[in-house]
Scaffold this motif. Structure first.
Motif, short mmCIF file in Angstrom:
data_model
loop_
_atom_site.label_atom_id
_atom_site.label_comp_id
_atom_site.label_asym_id
_atom_site.label_seq_id
_atom_site.Cartn_x
_atom_site.Cartn_y
_atom_site.Cartn_z
N HIS A 330 0.81 -0.94 0.07
CA HIS A 330 -0.05 0.03 0.26
C HIS A 330 0.88 1.52 -0.01
N GLY A 331 2.01 0.94 -0.37
CA GLY A 331 2.94 2.30 -0.53
C GLY A 331 3.76 2.73 0.45
N PHE A 332 3.70 2.32 1.62
CA PHE A 332 4.45 2.68 2.80
C PHE A 332 5.65 2.35 2.64
N ASN A 333 6.75 3.30 3.32
CA ASN A 333 8.23 3.07 2.89
C ASN A 333 8.91 2.44 4.24
N VAL A 334 8.64 0.96 4.26
CA VAL A 334 9.51 0.06 5.01
C VAL A 334 10.88 0.01 4.87
N VAL A 335 11.65 0.59 5.55
CA VAL A 335 13.27 0.29 5.46
C VAL A 335 13.75 -0.50 6.16
N SER A 336 13.33 -1.26 7.05
CA SER A 336 14.31 -2.05 7.94
C SER A 336 13.26 -3.13 8.87
N LEU A 337 13.72 -4.20 9.02
CA LEU A 337 13.14 -5.34 10.06
C LEU A 337 14.04 -5.67 11.30
N TYR A 338 13.67 -5.63 12.45
CA TYR A 338 14.55 -6.10 13.46
C TYR A 338 14.07 -7.13 13.88
N VAL A 339 14.64 -8.21 13.58
CA VAL A 339 14.24 -9.73 13.79
C VAL A 339 15.20 -10.64 13.91
#
Length: 448
Positions: A330-339
């Protein structure tokens, strides 16, 4: 003269960060010496055990091991429901640990101002190392105190990397005091969660609106209400760490186990709710309106949040890759995952991210290099979860752990509202994330 020692900032975080395209599934990082950051909102075995009303916890271990659990009980204002039996060197040498537990329990119970309905006895690694006869211990306790129920729980960190983890075992043992009884076909349990599932969720509504009684440990106010969970014909889990508990109760009480995993994918949500309807024997529901509301909530959040970078961590949700996929679609700017690792349910989501957004950064939260990562950014970052807030240095964060009871399309709507609020209103991250067991500090009705 005292000289201020600054924490060095480490620019090279190789091995602690990989691009999504290079992230191995399910474990992107090697297991080695670990760092524990000061985001403390997720629950531990003390918090979870305290969910059962009218019980007392007793920890049996060396004095040095008690510090964390004692502080947890004190911080949640539940020290009156907590006791300990300390193992000393002479107990190991003399081999009298069975007597130590039985006699120590007698002293504790004699001094309590009330008689607990049950006692959760947490033994530790040392009992396994020395071959303590715990079966004998529990047999003697039950014979000596027939009006009190005892169950075995474990504070055993040596189990963290193999077999059933302490978290899985605790969520299983949370139901070990339930007795076999005549099953009520109009009764359903949701098990394995620290938070009650939202009443507004489609999951709860389907159960209640079709005349079923719903029980969940975080909802119970008395020990009898807890014991009544043994009547349910069906147990529902949606957190994978609760599956062991579902299987255990299916074998012990003949309660059917349904695993309806938490997800942020519309198709998977609808599939799970259809499975629920089928197993309840009720008519399937048209979720068109629910999907529309979730979509509108996502679009509204995107219009407000715009292209702001978003970081997601595993403490907010057990499905960070699924959430990232929904937001990116939906166009969000997800840049990183902490997992540090992905659960099996995330395999398709991770594959999709690899193919469509290969340059998203995946950070370990436990690698020692993360102790020295640069936690300051001039750019505004929206952090979804306490660990994402800690590592990015953002005060714009969603302060939720373990999904906070949100589930289904309704859960997506609520999460979008929380994202908007976090974007518009800063919090004091340093203050908030230091409290153990979000929802238990000072302590509210989640922990009785």
């Amino acid at each position: 003269m005292l000289k201020r020692v600054e924490r060095p900032v480490l620019k090279d975080i190789k091995d602690a960060c990989v691009l999504m395209k290079d992230a191995a599934f399910p474990a992107p990082f090697d297991s080695r010496l670990e760092f524990s950051c000061s985001a403390r909102g997720f629950w531990n075995i003390v918090h979870t055990g305290m969910l059962i009303p009218e019980i007392h916890q007793v920890y049996v271990c060396a004095q040095g091991c008690l510090r964390g659990v004692v502080l947890t009980a004190a911080e949640m204002n539940a020290i009156d429901r907590f006791s300990n039996i300390i193992i000393r060197e002479n107990n190991i040498l003399e081999g009298n640990n069975e007597d130590l537990i039985v006699e120590g329990m007698g002293e504790i119970l004699s001094k309590l101002p009330y008689t607990p309905k049950a006692v959760l006895v947490y033994t530790s690694c040392i009992h396994h190392f020395i071959g303590c006869d715990l079966n004998l211990v529990y047999r003697r306790l039950r014979e000596k105190y027939p009006d009190i129920e005892f169950t075995d729980c474990y504070m055993n960190p040596i189990m963290r990397k193999s077999g059933v983890t302490p978290d899985q075992l605790m969520r299983k043992q949370l139901y070990s005091l339930l007795d076999k009884q005549e099953l009520d076909k109009k009764s359903v349990n949701i098990i394995g969660n620290n938070f009650a599932t939202d009443d507004s969720s489609e999951l709860v509504k389907i159960i209640r609106e079709n005349g079923f009684t719903l029980r969940e440990v975080p909802r119970t106010k008395t020990y009898k209400e807890y014991k009544d969970m043994g009547k349910a014909a069906i147990n529902i889990t949606y957190n994978p760490v609760a599956i062991e508990g579902g299987i255990y109760l299916e074998n012990k009480l003949n309660q059917k186990h349904l695993y309806l995993p938490l997800s942020y994918g519309f198709d998977e949500i609808e599939k799970n709710l259809d499975i629920l309807c089928e197993n309840l024997g009720v008519q399937k529901i048209d979720f068109t309106e629910n999907k529309k509301m979730a979509t509108e909530a996502i679009i509204n959040a995107k219009n407000i949040i715009g292209n702001t970078p978003i970081a997601i961590d595993y403490t907010l949700t057990i499905r960070p890759a699924s959430l990232a996929k929904l937001l990116l679609q939906h166009g969000f700017n997800v840049v990183s995952l902490y997992v540090d690792s992905f659960i099996a349910d995330e395999e398709d989501d991770v594959k999709w991210l690899k193919e469509n957004y290969p340059d998203i950064k995946v950070y370990s939260t436990m690698h020692v290099k993360m102790r020295f990562v640069d936690r300051h950014s001039e750019q505004k970052i929206l952090a979804l979860g306490q660990k994402a807030a800690y590592f990015t240095g953002s005060n714009n964060f969603v302060n939720v752990v373990e999904s906070g009871g949100m589930y289904g399309f309704d859960g997506i709507v609520k999460l979008c509202d929380l994202m908007i609020d976090a974007f518009l209103n800063e919090k004091d991250a340093k203050k908030l994330i230091q409290y153990k067991g979000l929802g238990c500090e000072n302590y509210d009705t989640n922990c009785k």
